[in-house]
Design an enzyme around this catalytic site. Structure first.
Site, PDB file in Angstrom:
ATOM      1  CB  CYS A 105       5.317  -8.646   1.464  1.00 47.58           C
ATOM      2  SG  CYS A 105       5.933  -7.005   1.073  1.00 47.58           S
ATOM      3  NE  ARG A 111       7.380 -14.098   2.310  1.00 46.14           N
ATOM      4  CZ  ARG A 111       8.234 -14.579   1.418  1.00 46.14           C
ATOM      5  NH1 ARG A 111       8.952 -15.636   1.714  1.00 46.14           N
ATOM      6  NH2 ARG A 111       8.357 -14.025   0.232  1.00 46.14           N
ATOM      7  CD1 TRP A 145      11.699  -5.834   2.999  1.00 42.64           C
ATOM      8  CD2 TRP A 145      11.554  -5.833   5.220  1.00 42.64           C
ATOM      9  NE1 TRP A 145      12.911  -5.457   3.501  1.00 42.64           N
ATOM     10  CE2 TRP A 145      12.859  -5.436   4.850  1.00 42.64           C
ATOM     11  CE3 TRP A 145      11.234  -5.893   6.580  1.00 42.64           C
ATOM     12  CZ2 TRP A 145      13.834  -5.122   5.784  1.00 42.64           C
ATOM     13  CZ3 TRP A 145      12.204  -5.571   7.505  1.00 42.64           C
ATOM     14  CH2 TRP A 145      13.485  -5.193   7.108  1.00 42.64           C
ATOM     15  CG  ASN A 152       6.383 -10.950  -1.858  1.00 43.08           C
ATOM     16  OD1 ASN A 152       7.154 -10.019  -1.636  1.00 43.08           O
ATOM     17  ND2 ASN A 152       6.772 -12.208  -1.884  1.00 43.08           N
ATOM     18  N   GLY A 153       6.405  -8.199  -4.078  1.00 44.84           N
ATOM     19  CA  GLY A 153       7.253  -8.031  -5.261  1.00 44.84           C
ATOM     20  C   GLY A 153       7.389  -6.570  -5.605  1.00 44.84           C
ATOM     21  CD  GLU A 168      31.104  -9.659   5.694  1.00 47.91           C
ATOM     22  OE1 GLU A 168      31.601  -8.720   6.343  1.00 47.91           O
ATOM     23  OE2 GLU A 168      30.013 -10.164   5.997  1.00 47.91           O
ATOM     24  CE  LYS A 178      29.030 -12.387   8.587  1.00 52.11           C
ATOM     25  NZ  LYS A 178      28.958 -11.064   8.108  1.00 52.11           N
ATOM     26  CD  GLU A 229      29.233 -11.443  12.433  1.00 51.69           C
ATOM     27  OE1 GLU A 229      28.825 -10.575  13.207  1.00 51.69           O
ATOM     28  OE2 GLU A 229      29.073 -11.364  11.197  1.00 51.69           O
ATOM     29  CG  HIS A 237      55.370  -4.483   5.569  1.00 53.56           C
ATOM     30  ND1 HIS A 237      56.624  -4.006   5.268  1.00 53.56           N
ATOM     31  CD2 HIS A 237      54.704  -4.539   4.389  1.00 53.56           C
ATOM     32  CE1 HIS A 237      56.708  -3.755   3.971  1.00 53.56           C
ATOM     33  NE2 HIS A 237      55.540  -4.083   3.413  1.00 53.56           N
ATOM     34  CE  LYS A 266      20.403  -8.580  10.856  1.00 55.82           C
ATOM     35  NZ  LYS A 266      21.477  -9.257  10.088  1.00 55.82           N
TER      36      LYS A 266
HETATM   37  C1  AGP Z   1      27.507  -8.257  10.544  1.00 59.26           C
HETATM   38  O1  AGP Z   1      27.480  -9.621  10.440  1.00 59.26           O
HETATM   39  C2  AGP Z   1      27.373  -7.728  11.893  1.00 59.26           C
HETATM   40  N1  AGP Z   1      26.342  -8.311  12.615  1.00 59.26           N
HETATM   41  C3  AGP Z   1      27.612  -6.247  12.081  1.00 59.26           C
HETATM   42  O2  AGP Z   1      28.973  -6.025  11.821  1.00 59.26           O
HETATM   43  C4  AGP Z   1      26.791  -5.232  11.255  1.00 59.26           C
HETATM   44  O3  AGP Z   1      27.176  -5.285   9.920  1.00 59.26           O
HETATM   45  C5  AGP Z   1      27.027  -3.813  11.820  1.00 59.26           C
HETATM   46  O4  AGP Z   1      26.570  -3.761  13.135  1.00 59.26           O
HETATM   47  C6  AGP Z   1      26.382  -2.743  10.980  1.00 59.26           C
HETATM   48  O5  AGP Z   1      24.995  -2.887  10.939  1.00 59.26           O
HETATM   49  P1  AGP Z   1      24.120  -2.021   9.936  1.00 59.26           P
HETATM   50  O6  AGP Z   1      24.478  -2.453   8.569  1.00 59.26           O
HETATM   51  O7  AGP Z   1      22.700  -2.342  10.308  1.00 59.26           O
HETATM   52  O8  AGP Z   1      24.470  -0.591  10.181  1.00 59.26           O
END
Ligand code: AGP
Length: 609
Positions: free
Chosen positions: A2, A27, A75, A101-102, A482, A486, A489, A505, A604
């Site tokens: 927060c 925050r 938050w 905050n905490g 993952e 990264k 994207e 394979h 996002k």
């Molecule tokens: C992750 O870097 C991405 N931006 C994306 O794959 C994300 O994880 C996905 O859209 C799921 O989002 P969520 O965890 O908010 O459901």
């Protein structure tokens, strides 16, 4: 996470608090509020929603021209993001106000005691106990009352407290959560972060853990919890405002990568009993319900799906329950077989991803028990699930998930152990080994971050490389997936995550000089097999980069380059192993000149199908 801000001086406090909160909105933005101190009492205005919503309320209110006050942007970690849970919180008399905050770990015990003493609570927050505890200490100077509260409260606290009886004083205290003092001319500030007061002063001091600061307009005095004076170590802030909002980091993504030790510590906080065993009391799922489960599904999208992959290994290994995982957009249309003995775990940092919500709604309609893992308190996932486990990473601004991923891994590992305990599927020794491994993670991630310079060097070597493979087996496979996501994207590089043993394979046909193959080999079950697979890649001309555990000399033989992360129990190690890959993607993307916080074509939170 927060944002808190306090002011004492000669200007209108409100005119400084609101812009200060705006600077801290990164925050948290679930609710906001301010409190102004006057001898007649404390005036509090709060509102669920963003600071703009609070400002609209303030415009319609006659506010006192007070010169002492404080504000908060929330938050939520405890209690829904409603106006009644918004800070500041007050005591029964309305003469004490608190922002925090905490997480106060022993709030339930403290609240029970206070209710027993006749206090009436107006919110569901842990914070409110502080206001009532200060009320009980009305005979003491505010500063001493706060010291006593700090001695009783366990967990993470950054506090600012005002009391109508001392209307010219603001008291702050800190343990675990950040709090900085801004030192002005005839005015002083307290805040979670420097941007809140940078427009007014560049002189500041960081409050250390277990310190209490008393501010009036002219002085700032710091003491330890016994009241012994502590010297104020003044510093000068060199950053401009924009850099300060990112904590001095060039991007939110890098800041969030570096926040991981703290975020993981927050995820762990209060989730162990006195004997150190995992206890997820907030889940509100009885052991009988957990014992009745005969099958588990984990559903999620994107990075959260990679957390689901780790969860499958953890739940199967630790509980012996058959566990399936699904990408949420596939799950909802494949007619999965579920019933009331099926446990469905939906993972979503935002808690608003359309496909994940549709998947858990489907599961609920089949009568399954649904657990949500979310970073956002009171998100749709949290509200619709039968039980929820929060990751407590704080808001993540960068589009690429980093700290929300590692905290998902940790939360799911805690859940796996909780389930194992309820079902009696792991012996005490195994539980203890895993638990102590999980508890070591904040420090271990801190150590991995020290390797950033080394990783940045490798990234500059590969800034022009077009093809990457990320390979792993078992728990290392989701980490590899993952790492590849990264890089795709944020650096717009073709990067394929693949099970190391499956390369032969077909995809091995793509390996040739110029291809970089990143291998993750931390899971002791399969480490040697991954090395053998990496040899196969090297024989075809691939350049080999490995993430291994410290002391693993065998890895050095197959790798052209290796990064060693601290040793941890299998699966627990996923948390440390992914951090070098986050940094690798980050540095390749910035070398290539891309805006990592806002990668092209991405949102996002994906709230459409
Ligand atoms: C992750 O870097 C991405 N931006 C994306 O794959 C994300 O994880 C996905 O859209 C799921 O989002 P969520 O965890 O908010 O459901």
């Amino acid at each position: 996470m927060c944002g808190i801000v306090g002011y004492v001086g000669s200007r209108s406090a409100l005119d400084l608090l609101v812009p200060g909160l705006e600077r801290l909105e990164y925050r948290g933005y679930d609710s906001a509020g301010v409190a102004l101190a006057e001898p007649e009492g404390i005036r509090i205005v709060r509102k669920a929603g963003r600071i703009a919503d609070l400002e609209r309320v303030l415009q319609g209110e006659p506010m006192p021209a007070a010169t002492v006050g404080m504000g908060h942007t929330r938050w939520a970690t405890h209690g829904a993001p409603t106006t009644s849970n918004a800070h500041p919180h007050r005591d029964c008399t309305g003469r004490v106000a608190v922002v925090h905050n905490g997480i106060i770990e022993n709030w339930a015990e403290l609240k029970a005691e206070l209710v027993g003493n006749g206090h009436v609570f107006a919110s569901d927050t842990d914070t409110e106990v502080v206001a009532h505890l200060v009320e009980e200490l009305a005979d003491l100077p505010l500063e001493e009352a706060v010291r006593q509260v700090m001695r009783r409260a366990e967990g993470a606290l950054a506090l600012v407290v005002i009391r109508a009886d001392e209307p010219d004083v603001v008291v702050g205290a800190r343990r675990g959560s950040p709090l900085v003092v801004g030192l002005g001319e005839g005015e002083n500030f307290l805040a979670s972060d420097i941007p809140a007061f940078l427009a007014y002063t560049r002189r500041m001091a960081v409050l250390e853990d277990d310190r209490v600061v008393r501010l009036d307009a002219d002085t700032a005095t710091i003491t330890d919890l016994d009241g012994n004076p502590v010297a104020v170590q003044e510093r000068h802030v060199e950053w401009d405002l924009e850099a300060a909002e990112k904590g001095g980091y060039p991007t939110f993504m890098l800041k969030e990568i570096y926040e991981q030790p703290q975020a993981i510590a927050d995820t762990l906080r209060g989730r162990f009993d006195q004997a150190g065993r995992v206890r997820l009391r907030e889940l509100e799922l009885s052991d009988d319900v957990l014992r009745a489960v005969d099958k588990v599904f984990v559903v999620a999208c994107g990075t959260s799906y990679h957390a689901a992959m780790m969860a499958k290994y953890a739940i199967e290994r630790w509980t012996r329950l058959p566990t399936e995982i699904d990408i949420a957009s596939e799950f909802r249309y494949r007619d999965p077989v579920l019933d009331d003995r099926t446990l469905v775990i939906g993972i979503s940092q935002s808690g608003e991803t359309a496909d994940t919500l549709a998947a858990i709604r489907y599961a609920k309609a089949q009568g399954s028990v649904v657990v949500g893992v979310s970073n956002v308190v009171d998100s749709s996932l949290a509200r619709e699930a039968d039980a929820v486990l929060y990751t407590r990473a704080g808001p993540e601004i960068g589009v690429a998930a980093t700290k929300t991923f590692t905290t998902q891994l940790v939360a799911l590992q805690l859940f796996g152990l909780h389930l194992a305990r309820a079902r009696g599927s792991l012996d005490d020794g195994a539980i203890e080994l895993l638990t102590s491994g999980i508890r070591a993670l904040p420090d271990q991630v801190r150590r991995v971050l020290e390797l950033d310079g080394e990783i940045a060097e490798m990234a500059s070597r590969w800034a022009g490389t077009r093809d990457f493979f990320f390979l792993g087996r078992s728990g290392d496979f989701p980490v590899a997936m993952e790492g590849a996501l990264k890089l795709k994207e944020i650096a717009y590089v073709r990067a394929e995550g693949y099970p190391a043993g499956e390369m032969k394979h077909g995809p091995i046909a793509l390996i040739e000089p110029g291809v970089v193959v990143v291998g993750v080999a931390t899971d002791s079950h399969v480490r040697q097999k991954t090395f053998a697979n990496m040899e196969e890649m090297r024989a075809r001309g691939g350049e080999i980069f490995m993430v291994v555990e410290e002391g693993d000399e065998a890895a050095r033989k197959v790798a052209d380059h290796a990064i060693a992360v601290p040793a941890a129990p299998d699966l627990v190690c996923t948390v440390t192993a992914v951090v070098p890959l986050q940094l690798l993607a980050y540095h390749i993307a910035t070398e290539r000149g891309f805006d990592v916080d806002k990668p092209r074509n991405l949102a996002k939170t994906v709230t459409v199908e």
